[in-house]
Scaffold this motif. Structure first.
Motif, short mmCIF file in Angstrom:
data_model
loop_
_atom_site.label_atom_id
_atom_site.label_comp_id
_atom_site.label_asym_id
_atom_site.label_seq_id
_atom_site.Cartn_x
_atom_site.Cartn_y
_atom_site.Cartn_z
N VAL A 46 0.83 -1.20 0.00
CA VAL A 46 0.00 0.00 0.00
C VAL A 46 0.87 1.26 0.00
O VAL A 46 0.61 2.21 -0.74
CB VAL A 46 -0.95 -0.01 1.22
N GLY A 47 1.93 1.24 0.82
CA GLY A 47 2.83 2.39 0.88
C GLY A 47 3.54 2.64 -0.43
O GLY A 47 3.75 3.80 -0.84
N GLN A 48 3.91 1.58 -1.11
CA GLN A 48 4.57 1.75 -2.41
C GLN A 48 3.59 2.31 -3.43
O GLN A 48 3.94 3.21 -4.21
CB GLN A 48 5.14 0.42 -2.89
N ARG A 49 2.37 1.80 -3.43
CA ARG A 49 1.36 2.29 -4.38
C ARG A 49 1.05 3.77 -4.13
O ARG A 49 0.72 4.50 -5.06
CB ARG A 49 0.08 1.46 -4.27
N ALA A 50 1.14 4.18 -2.86
CA ALA A 50 0.84 5.57 -2.51
C ALA A 50 2.03 6.50 -2.72
O ALA A 50 1.90 7.71 -2.54
CB ALA A 50 0.38 5.65 -1.06
N GLY A 51 3.18 5.96 -3.06
CA GLY A 51 4.37 6.79 -3.28
C GLY A 51 5.13 7.13 -2.02
O GLY A 51 6.06 7.94 -2.05
N THR A 242 3.29 4.89 6.41
CA THR A 242 2.22 4.21 5.69
C THR A 242 1.12 3.76 6.65
O THR A 242 -0.08 3.91 6.36
CB THR A 242 2.77 2.99 4.93
N ILE A 243 1.52 3.21 7.80
CA ILE A 243 0.52 2.80 8.79
C ILE A 243 -0.32 3.99 9.24
O ILE A 243 -1.56 3.91 9.33
CB ILE A 243 1.20 2.12 9.99
N TYR A 247 -4.59 4.39 8.62
CA TYR A 247 -5.58 4.59 9.68
C TYR A 247 -6.10 6.04 9.72
O TYR A 247 -6.78 6.41 10.66
CB TYR A 247 -4.99 4.20 11.03
N SER A 248 -5.78 6.80 8.69
CA SER A 248 -6.23 8.19 8.63
C SER A 248 -7.64 8.25 8.04
O SER A 248 -8.22 7.24 7.64
CB SER A 248 -5.27 9.01 7.77
N ASP A 282 1.39 -1.78 15.38
CA ASP A 282 2.44 -0.85 15.79
C ASP A 282 3.79 -1.56 15.69
O ASP A 282 4.02 -2.55 16.38
CB ASP A 282 2.19 -0.39 17.23
N PRO A 283 4.71 -1.08 14.85
CA PRO A 283 5.99 -1.79 14.67
C PRO A 283 7.01 -1.53 15.77
O PRO A 283 8.05 -2.20 15.81
CB PRO A 283 6.49 -1.23 13.33
#
Length: 320
Positions: A46-51, A242-243, A247-248, A282-283
């Motif tokens: 997801v983070g990669q797709r969002a840039g 990204t996390i 959750y935003s 949470d990492p």
């Protein structure tokens, strides 16, 4: 050639040089992640797709596996740089045997997202009805393997644990009668549950030793952590960002995940809101080590409890 044409040519050349410099600044990381499409395992995708990872100078090559046994082996062999969703018991076991594994983050805490199910017409009502039956887990060393092992000890269960891979092939084996009890995690199986085709008989949290504890991890190998630590640090920054975005209130976050998995946005929202509270992925906190370490011995993943010094060597989460 006119002066204007020369200026345009120079500007075009400069633009190409700038693009090349930008491309050259991107560091590549190979990622192995278990269970394609699960909410928690989809952060990097997801983070990669969002840039977001690109913004941090990273390009990810993501390999999807059938479970953390495959994921961890890819990391230990050096085939990939980072493993996502590796079972904590499997990681402790490998480290105790001298494997070059290092933990760079928690991936999932708690096991409420995992569930075990049977076809709706099965006579099995609970784990106590599984004597002589087959019960699924993904791969050896995975979180599902650890939970099934805990089920066996906690309930004195006489079922036969069987590696079945990911949720999709497991569902096929259950519905075709090859496996008696399957495992899954949302969004997989939600449609079948809603349609009454399958019935849940246990949650991952029914294994007392895993309830509220970190069950899956982000890992790397010693060579990568030693040689590419700044890159790993940037990966974790992008992962955290990204996390936060997932959750935003930004509707694009759920839509990006839904498009990746191929499900409606409403199901994506249900998956996140009903099964994965923000704290669960949470990492930065590995929860429950004081009980996880002795449980690893009790469940025969390690021969002896890891010492504080060993844990400090194993767990190297980059600071925020």
């Amino acid at each position: 050639m006119t002066l204007r044409e020369r200026v345009i040519g120079v500007l075009a050349a400069l633009a190409l040089l700038a693009a090349a410099a930008t491309a050259g600044a991107q560091d590549a990381l190979k990622i192995a992640a278990g269970q394609r499409g699960n909410w928690d395992t989809s952060v990097a995708e997801v983070g990669q797709r969002a840039g977001i990872f690109k913004k941090h100078g990273l390009v990810l090559e993501i390999l999807w596996t059938q479970g953390s046994g495959e994921t961890q082996q890819a990391v230990l062999s050096g085939s990939v740089d980072i493993g996502v969703a590796v079972g904590i018991m499997g990681a402790l076991s490998s480290f105790s045997k001298g494997a070059p594994v290092r933990i760079i983050g928690a991936e999932t805490t708690g096991a409420a997202d995992l569930y075990w199910y049977v076809p709706s017409n099965s006579p099995i009502k609970s784990l106590k009805d599984t004597d002589g039956k087959t019960i699924a887990y993904s791969t050896n060393g995975s979180s599902t393997h650890g939970i099934v092992t805990a089920f066996t000890k906690q309930y004195d269960m006489k079922a036969k644990p069987t590696a079945t891979g990911g949720p999709a092939p497991t569902l096929t084996q259950v519905m075709s009668g090859q496996i008696d009890v399957g495992w899954s995690a949302p969004p997989f199986g939600l449609q079948q549950l809603d349609e009454g085709k399958i019935r849940v008989i246990a949650s991952g949290n029914d294994a007392a030793v895993f309830k509220g504890q970190t069950v899956r991890l982000l890992i790397t190998n010693v060579a990568t952590l030693t040689g590419r630590k700044p890159v790993i640090d940037r990966f974790m920054k992008a992962y955290r960002e990204t996390i936060d975005w997932m959750y935003s209130d930004d509707p694009a976050a759920l839509k990006t995940y839904a498009d990746f998995v191929g499900i409606p946005v409403a199901m994506a929202k249900r998956t996140r809101d009903d099964f994965f509270p923000r704290a669960s992925i949470d990492p930065d906190r590995i929860v429950g080590l004081d009980t996880i370490v002795p449980d690893a011995v009790a469940l025969k993943f390690t021969a002896a409890p890891l010492t504080k010094e060993q844990l400090a060597e194993l767990i190297q989460i980059p600071p925020r």
